[in-house]
Design a protein around this motif. Structure first.
Motif, mmCIF file in Angstrom:
data_model
loop_
_atom_site.group_PDB
_atom_site.id
_atom_site.type_symbol
_atom_site.label_atom_id
_atom_site.label_comp_id
_atom_site.label_asym_id
_atom_site.label_seq_id
_atom_site.Cartn_x
_atom_site.Cartn_y
_atom_site.Cartn_z
ATOM 1 N N LEU A 147 51.605 46.833 38.000
ATOM 2 C CA LEU A 147 50.220 46.747 38.527
ATOM 3 C C LEU A 147 49.825 47.621 39.815
ATOM 4 O O LEU A 147 50.521 47.229 40.696
ATOM 5 C CB LEU A 147 49.854 45.185 38.869
ATOM 6 N N LYS A 148 48.642 48.437 39.706
ATOM 7 C CA LYS A 148 48.254 49.472 40.825
ATOM 8 C C LYS A 148 47.037 49.475 40.882
ATOM 9 O O LYS A 148 46.305 49.785 39.964
ATOM 10 C CB LYS A 148 49.162 50.775 40.581
ATOM 11 N N LEU A 149 46.583 48.911 41.896
ATOM 12 C CA LEU A 149 44.864 49.209 42.287
ATOM 13 C C LEU A 149 44.668 49.738 43.491
ATOM 14 O O LEU A 149 45.115 48.891 44.470
ATOM 15 C CB LEU A 149 44.385 47.941 41.903
ATOM 16 N N ALA A 150 44.225 50.726 43.921
ATOM 17 C CA ALA A 150 44.161 51.413 45.228
ATOM 18 C C ALA A 150 42.952 50.757 46.045
ATOM 19 O O ALA A 150 41.997 50.666 45.274
ATOM 20 C CB ALA A 150 44.028 52.892 44.841
ATOM 21 N N ASP A 151 43.372 50.513 47.406
ATOM 22 C CA ASP A 151 42.238 50.298 48.212
ATOM 23 C C ASP A 151 41.549 48.958 48.210
ATOM 24 O O ASP A 151 40.382 48.803 48.514
ATOM 25 C CB ASP A 151 41.040 51.374 48.328
ATOM 26 N N VAL A 152 42.415 48.069 47.566
ATOM 27 C CA VAL A 152 42.017 46.788 47.265
ATOM 28 C C VAL A 152 42.929 45.510 47.579
ATOM 29 O O VAL A 152 43.936 45.704 47.207
ATOM 30 C CB VAL A 152 41.579 46.443 45.707
ATOM 31 N N GLY A 153 42.646 44.687 48.276
ATOM 32 C CA GLY A 153 43.564 43.820 48.881
ATOM 33 C C GLY A 153 42.745 42.272 48.382
ATOM 34 O O GLY A 153 41.828 42.110 48.042
ATOM 35 N N GLY A 154 43.686 41.294 48.890
ATOM 36 C CA GLY A 154 43.219 39.925 48.400
ATOM 37 C C GLY A 154 43.808 39.485 47.279
ATOM 38 O O GLY A 154 44.452 40.081 46.250
ATOM 39 N N PRO A 155 43.718 38.355 46.993
ATOM 40 C CA PRO A 155 44.140 37.510 45.595
ATOM 41 C C PRO A 155 43.217 37.304 44.574
ATOM 42 O O PRO A 155 43.526 36.701 43.649
ATOM 43 C CB PRO A 155 44.670 36.175 46.157
ATOM 44 N N SER A 156 41.923 37.886 44.749
ATOM 45 C CA SER A 156 40.796 37.195 43.787
ATOM 46 C C SER A 156 40.717 38.101 42.510
ATOM 47 O O SER A 156 39.992 37.668 41.620
ATOM 48 C CB SER A 156 39.534 37.456 44.442
ATOM 49 N N ALA A 157 41.687 39.306 42.279
ATOM 50 C CA ALA A 157 41.665 39.909 41.133
ATOM 51 C C ALA A 157 42.940 39.223 40.165
ATOM 52 O O ALA A 157 43.113 39.690 39.003
ATOM 53 C CB ALA A 157 42.010 41.512 41.511
ATOM 54 N N GLY A 158 43.324 38.007 40.488
ATOM 55 C CA GLY A 158 44.571 37.610 39.742
ATOM 56 C C GLY A 158 44.113 37.279 38.288
ATOM 57 O O GLY A 158 44.915 37.508 37.253
ATOM 58 N N LEU A 159 42.912 36.526 38.077
ATOM 59 C CA LEU A 159 42.597 36.165 36.825
ATOM 60 C C LEU A 159 42.379 37.437 35.817
ATOM 61 O O LEU A 159 42.826 37.470 34.753
ATOM 62 C CB LEU A 159 41.197 35.350 36.938
ATOM 63 N N LEU A 160 41.855 38.470 36.556
ATOM 64 C CA LEU A 160 41.549 39.700 35.711
ATOM 65 C C LEU A 160 42.882 40.442 35.485
ATOM 66 O O LEU A 160 42.792 41.039 34.121
ATOM 67 C CB LEU A 160 40.390 40.542 36.377
ATOM 68 N N PHE A 161 43.829 40.468 36.304
ATOM 69 C CA PHE A 161 44.954 41.200 36.013
ATOM 70 C C PHE A 161 45.753 40.317 34.984
ATOM 71 O O PHE A 161 46.159 40.971 34.030
ATOM 72 C CB PHE A 161 45.966 41.134 37.035
ATOM 73 N N THR A 162 45.561 39.160 34.928
ATOM 74 C CA THR A 162 46.365 38.337 33.872
ATOM 75 C C THR A 162 45.734 38.366 32.608
ATOM 76 O O THR A 162 46.474 38.671 31.555
ATOM 77 C CB THR A 162 46.374 36.651 34.301
ATOM 78 N N LEU A 163 44.384 38.534 32.423
ATOM 79 C CA LEU A 163 43.749 38.586 31.100
ATOM 80 C C LEU A 163 44.175 40.211 30.935
ATOM 81 O O LEU A 163 44.374 40.402 29.333
ATOM 82 C CB LEU A 163 42.218 38.415 31.277
ATOM 83 N N GLY A 164 44.115 41.080 31.585
ATOM 84 C CA GLY A 164 44.444 42.374 31.296
ATOM 85 C C GLY A 164 45.717 42.414 30.536
ATOM 86 O O GLY A 164 45.868 43.277 29.352
ATOM 87 N N ILE A 165 46.723 42.022 31.283
ATOM 88 C CA ILE A 165 48.169 42.160 30.711
ATOM 89 C C ILE A 165 48.293 41.280 29.119
ATOM 90 O O ILE A 165 48.767 41.917 28.271
ATOM 91 C CB ILE A 165 48.974 41.213 31.679
ATOM 92 N N ILE A 166 47.543 40.321 29.129
ATOM 93 C CA ILE A 166 47.546 39.456 27.593
ATOM 94 C C ILE A 166 46.665 40.410 26.653
ATOM 95 O O ILE A 166 47.392 40.465 25.549
ATOM 96 C CB ILE A 166 46.610 38.211 27.991
ATOM 97 N N ASP A 167 45.688 41.103 27.071
ATOM 98 C CA ASP A 167 44.861 41.966 25.914
ATOM 99 C C ASP A 167 45.720 43.152 25.776
ATOM 100 O O ASP A 167 45.628 43.551 24.645
ATOM 101 C CB ASP A 167 43.575 42.442 26.698
ATOM 102 N N LYS A 168 46.568 43.663 26.600
ATOM 103 C CA LYS A 168 47.360 44.737 26.291
ATOM 104 C C LYS A 168 48.480 44.560 25.474
ATOM 105 O O LYS A 168 49.040 45.412 24.612
ATOM 106 C CB LYS A 168 47.848 45.491 27.572
ATOM 107 N N LEU A 169 49.019 43.291 25.534
ATOM 108 C CA LEU A 169 50.073 43.005 24.687
ATOM 109 C C LEU A 169 49.876 42.131 23.600
ATOM 110 O O LEU A 169 50.793 42.185 22.527
ATOM 111 C CB LEU A 169 51.101 41.953 25.702
ATOM 112 N N ASP A 170 48.783 41.486 23.546
ATOM 113 C CA ASP A 170 48.376 40.631 22.294
ATOM 114 C C ASP A 170 47.106 40.337 21.968
ATOM 115 O O ASP A 170 46.727 40.082 20.779
ATOM 116 C CB ASP A 170 48.956 39.130 22.830
ATOM 117 N N GLY A 171 46.262 41.001 23.023
ATOM 118 C CA GLY A 171 44.695 40.782 22.477
ATOM 119 C C GLY A 171 44.217 39.606 22.278
ATOM 120 O O GLY A 171 44.434 38.417 22.824
ATOM 121 N N ASP A 172 43.483 39.348 21.144
ATOM 122 C CA ASP A 172 42.849 37.869 20.977
ATOM 123 C C ASP A 172 43.922 36.990 19.979
ATOM 124 O O ASP A 172 43.646 35.880 19.523
ATOM 125 C CB ASP A 172 41.573 37.893 20.425
ATOM 126 N N GLY A 173 45.141 37.663 19.964
ATOM 127 C CA GLY A 173 46.141 36.760 18.914
ATOM 128 C C GLY A 173 46.108 37.243 17.429
ATOM 129 O O GLY A 173 47.049 36.709 16.885
#
Length: 263
Positions: A147-173
């Protein structure tokens, strides 16, 4: 010998230090930061020319929608915020006056704050990978996620990172996009078990999301009231508590079947 002052003269003399006091108070630095809507980034795409999510060790599917993480921008810990700044921004819907300690809990040193925020981001990315692979039943020993995201810090993107990984690997199932082709935005911390945690500045983040085309905003359930306070027209709030609840809500939206929670 001093002459006696008339009442108007006395009032005028007394007014001088009062005016000076008010002027000093208006210019004195206060322990606040002024925040406003920041940038957003589609975690399913590229940021500054680099893919945000890169997966190896498993087939990756093509996606058509967007999952946008959102940020807020605040005056720095060394910036001077005066009474005039507080009063001037207090009633603006696109600004928020926040205690500086709430924005910069790690102190006033800029380098230390940057280090702290980057550490929080690294932990968030690690948790997001664990939560996504656990949800999908995949082994972290076989599937590698970068995971790489420039110039952004903190923990608040965690949910969106998780959903992004799921969408790339499995989508809606079932072969479809988790987003249903929509622009979905959201915020929330994530822990390795998939639990979504609260963040700050959600009322400003909804404005950034709508500005950049989102029609749905995933918000930690505990922050529904804050998100509703300045909700932009055309943006639908969907409260979530876990990765599973977020996925279930997005699938229900995509397919038009099943309940979609609301604030």
């Amino acid at each position: 010998m001093l002459s006696r002052l008339t009442r108007p003269q006395a009032v005028a003399v007394c007014a001088v230090p009062v005016v000076a006091l008010l002027a000093t108070a208006a210019l004195a630095p206060l322990p606040f930061s002024v925040a406003q809507p920041g940038t957003t980034a589609n975690v399913l795409g590229a940021d500054k020319g680099t893919q945000v999510i890169t997966v190896s060790g498993a087939p990756v599917r093509r996606t058509s929608g967007q999952l946008r993480m959102v940020t807020i921008v605040a005056t720095g810990p060394e910036a001077t915020v005066t009474l005039g700044d507080v009063v001037g921004n207090w009633f603006r819907s696109d600004r928020a006056v926040m205690p500086r300690d709430a924005v910069y809990p790690s102190g006033d040193d800029v380098k230390e704050i940057e280090k702290y925020n980057l550490a929080q981001m690294d932990e968030s990315q690690h948790n997001a990978t664990q939560a996504a692979l656990k949800y999908l039943g995949l082994s972290a020993g076989k599937v590698k996620v970068d995971l790489k995201l420039a110039d952004v810090g903190g923990p608040s993107a965690g949910l969106l990172f998780t959903l992004g990984i799921i969408d790339k690997l499995d989508g809606d199932g079932s072969g479809g996009d988790l987003t249903g082709g929509r622009t979905i935005a959201g915020t929330g911390t994530i822990d390795p078990s998939g639990k979504v945690g609260a963040v700050g500045g959600v009322a400003l983040k909804t404005q950034a999301a709508r500005r950049d085309g989102a029609t749905v905003f995933l918000v930690p359930k505990a922050e529904c009231a804050d998100a509703q306070s300045e909700l932009p027209k055309g943006l639908r709030l969907v409260p979530v508590t876990t990765v599973k609840s977020a996925v279930d809500a997005l699938v229900a939206l995509e397919k038009g079947k099943g309940p979609v929670p609301s604030c």
